[in-house]
Scaffold this motif. Structure first.
Motif, PDB file in Angstrom:
ATOM      1  N   ASP A  58       0.801  -1.128   0.276  1.00 42.01           N
ATOM      2  CA  ASP A  58       0.053  -0.026  -0.064  1.00 42.01           C
ATOM      3  C   ASP A  58       0.931   1.143   0.394  1.00 42.01           C
ATOM      4  N   GLU A  59       1.592   0.910   0.924  1.00 46.05           N
ATOM      5  CA  GLU A  59       2.603   2.488   0.909  1.00 46.05           C
ATOM      6  C   GLU A  59       3.976   2.539  -0.392  1.00 46.05           C
ATOM      7  N   LYS A  60       3.890   1.550  -0.946  1.00 41.52           N
ATOM      8  CA  LYS A  60       4.392   1.334  -2.222  1.00 41.52           C
ATOM      9  C   LYS A  60       3.851   2.081  -3.429  1.00 41.52           C
ATOM     10  N   GLU A  61       2.364   1.448  -3.650  1.00 40.83           N
ATOM     11  CA  GLU A  61       1.518   2.064  -3.898  1.00 40.83           C
ATOM     12  C   GLU A  61       1.193   3.986  -4.132  1.00 40.83           C
ATOM     13  N   GLY A  62       0.803   3.624  -2.860  1.00 37.42           N
ATOM     14  CA  GLY A  62       0.929   5.224  -2.481  1.00 37.42           C
ATOM     15  C   GLY A  62       2.054   6.506  -3.363  1.00 37.42           C
ATOM     16  N   ARG A  63       3.280   5.873  -2.579  1.00 32.43           N
ATOM     17  CA  ARG A  63       3.910   6.600  -2.944  1.00 32.43           C
ATOM     18  C   ARG A  63       4.421   6.506  -4.592  1.00 32.43           C
ATOM     19  N   ALA A  64       3.967   6.281  -5.455  1.00 30.82           N
ATOM     20  CA  ALA A  64       3.671   5.976  -6.735  1.00 30.82           C
ATOM     21  C   ALA A  64       3.264   6.976  -7.073  1.00 30.82           C
ATOM     22  N   GLN A  65       2.680   7.507  -7.072  1.00 30.56           N
ATOM     23  CA  GLN A  65       2.292   8.668  -7.393  1.00 30.56           C
ATOM     24  C   GLN A  65       3.016  10.180  -7.384  1.00 30.56           C
ATOM     25  N   ALA A  66       3.273  10.167  -5.719  1.00 30.87           N
ATOM     26  CA  ALA A  66       4.144  10.924  -5.859  1.00 30.87           C
ATOM     27  C   ALA A  66       5.128  11.043  -5.859  1.00 30.87           C
ATOM     28  N   GLU A  67       6.341  10.151  -5.829  1.00 26.69           N
ATOM     29  CA  GLU A  67       7.208  10.133  -7.247  1.00 26.69           C
ATOM     30  C   GLU A  67       6.845  11.051  -8.722  1.00 26.69           C
ATOM     31  N   GLN A  68       5.434  11.102  -8.964  1.00 22.67           N
ATOM     32  CA  GLN A  68       5.837  11.183 -10.382  1.00 22.67           C
ATOM     33  C   GLN A  68       5.223  12.815 -10.286  1.00 22.67           C
ATOM     34  N   ILE A  69       5.340  13.456  -8.888  1.00 24.25           N
ATOM     35  CA  ILE A  69       5.608  14.776  -9.252  1.00 24.25           C
ATOM     36  C   ILE A  69       6.510  15.632  -9.222  1.00 24.25           C
ATOM     37  N   SER A  70       6.034  16.969  -9.987  1.00 24.78           N
ATOM     38  CA  SER A  70       7.868  17.439 -10.539  1.00 24.78           C
ATOM     39  C   SER A  70       7.745  18.762 -10.249  1.00 24.78           C
ATOM     40  N   PHE A  71       9.164  19.400  -9.950  1.00 19.70           N
ATOM     41  CA  PHE A  71       8.967  21.336 -10.057  1.00 19.70           C
ATOM     42  C   PHE A  71      10.566  21.613 -10.497  1.00 19.70           C
ATOM     43  N   HIS A  72      10.078  22.743 -11.397  1.00 20.68           N
ATOM     44  CA  HIS A  72      11.535  23.438 -11.617  1.00 20.68           C
ATOM     45  C   HIS A  72      10.831  24.831 -12.400  1.00 20.68           C
ATOM     46  N   MET A  73      12.250  25.374 -12.226  1.00 17.81           N
ATOM     47  CA  MET A  73      11.830  26.932 -12.623  1.00 17.81           C
ATOM     48  C   MET A  73      12.830  27.370 -14.205  1.00 17.81           C
ATOM     49  N   SER A  74      11.823  27.937 -14.829  1.00 19.04           N
ATOM     50  CA  SER A  74      12.632  27.930 -15.945  1.00 19.04           C
ATOM     51  C   SER A  74      13.151  28.996 -16.226  1.00 19.04           C
ATOM     52  N   GLY A  75      14.175  29.159 -16.777  1.00 17.30           N
ATOM     53  CA  GLY A  75      15.355  29.964 -17.301  1.00 17.30           C
ATOM     54  C   GLY A  75      15.844  30.879 -15.721  1.00 17.30           C
ATOM     55  N   GLY A  76      16.336  32.137 -16.359  1.00 12.11           N
ATOM     56  CA  GLY A  76      17.328  32.565 -15.096  1.00 12.11           C
ATOM     57  C   GLY A  76      17.206  34.502 -14.996  1.00 12.11           C
ATOM     58  N   ASN A  77      17.515  34.692 -14.481  1.00 12.32           N
ATOM     59  CA  ASN A  77      17.666  36.428 -13.776  1.00 12.32           C
ATOM     60  C   ASN A  77      16.497  37.117 -14.430  1.00 12.32           C
ATOM     61  N   SER A  78      15.323  37.114 -15.523  1.00 16.28           N
ATOM     62  CA  SER A  78      14.258  38.087 -15.838  1.00 16.28           C
ATOM     63  C   SER A  78      12.719  36.661 -15.378  1.00 16.28           C
ATOM     64  N   SER A  79      13.291  35.434 -15.739  1.00 18.52           N
ATOM     65  CA  SER A  79      12.506  34.377 -16.270  1.00 18.52           C
ATOM     66  C   SER A  79      12.903  33.644 -15.581  1.00 18.52           C
ATOM     67  N   GLU A  80      11.785  33.942 -14.208  1.00 16.83           N
ATOM     68  CA  GLU A  80      11.808  32.618 -12.895  1.00 16.83           C
ATOM     69  C   GLU A  80      10.709  32.357 -12.593  1.00 16.83           C
ATOM     70  N   ASP A  81       9.969  31.727 -13.937  1.00 14.94           N
ATOM     71  CA  ASP A  81       8.582  30.697 -13.889  1.00 14.94           C
ATOM     72  C   ASP A  81       8.868  29.963 -13.256  1.00 14.94           C
ATOM     73  N   VAL A  82       8.062  29.732 -12.271  1.00 14.93           N
ATOM     74  CA  VAL A  82       7.757  28.900 -11.596  1.00 14.93           C
ATOM     75  C   VAL A  82       6.838  27.341 -11.875  1.00 14.93           C
ATOM     76  N   HIS A  83       7.308  25.852 -12.303  1.00 15.32           N
ATOM     77  CA  HIS A  83       6.175  25.175 -12.533  1.00 15.32           C
ATOM     78  C   HIS A  83       6.714  23.520 -11.298  1.00 15.32           C
ATOM     79  N   ILE A  84       4.781  23.465 -11.652  1.00 11.91           N
ATOM     80  CA  ILE A  84       4.578  22.808 -10.952  1.00 11.91           C
ATOM     81  C   ILE A  84       4.135  21.305 -11.394  1.00 11.91           C
ATOM     82  N   VAL A  85       5.098  20.241 -11.861  1.00 12.07           N
ATOM     83  CA  VAL A  85       4.022  19.255 -12.679  1.00 12.07           C
ATOM     84  C   VAL A  85       3.312  17.568 -12.370  1.00 12.07           C
ATOM     85  N   ASN A  86       2.516  17.599 -13.229  1.00 13.62           N
ATOM     86  CA  ASN A  86       1.925  16.609 -12.718  1.00 13.62           C
ATOM     87  C   ASN A  86       1.906  15.310 -13.590  1.00 13.62           C
ATOM     88  N   ARG A  87       3.103  14.360 -13.316  1.00  9.88           N
ATOM     89  CA  ARG A  87       2.503  13.358 -14.487  1.00  9.88           C
ATOM     90  C   ARG A  87       2.057  11.805 -14.403  1.00  9.88           C
TER      91      ARG A  87
END
Length: 211
Positions: A58-87
């Motif tokens: 059950d724990e492994k199955e529950g963790r499987a979804q959480a492991e597919q959630i990620s984040f990143h920031m695009s660019g640098g300097n004046s383009s620090e958009d925040v991305h939250i991704v649900n794969r």
């Protein structure tokens, strides 16, 4: 008439069959108890092992979804958009991020401001949220292009999975959180928020197609 060899035998030489039967009954009862105890022990151990295995699955199955959630920031300097991704193939709830941006202050020193995405809602399967740097409040001052800035970084993503379990994801870890825990506070220092609702975009590498 000759007497039988057993006639007149001393009492001490007679076999006490009643006592022997009783002793055998006691031994059999003890053996039965030992067998029952062993059987009960292994039966209990098997049930415990099965329960533990079920919990781990059950724990492994529950963790499987959480492991597919990620984040990143695009660019640098004046383009620090925040991305939250649900794969994952299921939605998540109330994803919120804490991140920082550095810029050159008036005293010629790098200054860091910690921001929290102020939006709450669901993030559907195969979707990503994009928080525009134009909506950061306070807005970072204009960047000095000839001075290298610190790369912006997301420190933490807090979200709730489809089964109602809370998670904290950092660049290095993924950990479940108590159900009654709120959004962690940002580190000490100047703080800000993302005031506008994010854009929603499709994620191509998603679910079974996610790498």
């Amino acid at each position: 008439m000759p007497s039988s060899p057993t006639d007149g035998a001393p009492e001490s030489r007679k076999i006490p069959w009643v006592h022997v039967g009783t002793a055998l009954t006691v031994v059999a009862a003890i053996g039965g108890l030992i067998f029952t105890g062993v059987t009960t022990y292994y039966g209990t151990k098997t049930s415990s092992d099965q329960l533990q295995q079920s919990r781990e699955e059950d724990e492994k199955e529950g963790r499987a979804q959480a492991e597919q959630i990620s984040f990143h920031m695009s660019g640098g300097n004046s383009s620090e958009d925040v991305h939250i991704v649900n794969r994952s193939s299921r939605p998540i709830h109330d994803p919120r991020a804490i991140f920082w941006i550095e810029f050159m202050g008036v005293d010629e020193k790098l200054e860091r401001t910690y921001y929290t995405t102020g939006w709450a809602g669901d993030l559907d399967a195969c979707q990503e949220l994009v928080f525009s740097s134009a909506d950061f409040d306070p807005a970072p001052p204009p960047m000095r292009r000839h001075v290298r800035q610190g790369d912006p970084q997301i420190l933490l993503l807090n979200f709730t999975d489809q089964d109602g379990k809370k998670w904290n994801r950092t660049p290095d870890s993924l950990k479940p959180q108590p159900q009654d825990s709120g959004m962690p506070a940002p580190p000490d220092g100047p703080t800000g928020n993302v005031t506008a609702a994010p854009k929603t975009e499709e994620v191509k590498a998603c679910g079974d197609k996610a790498s």
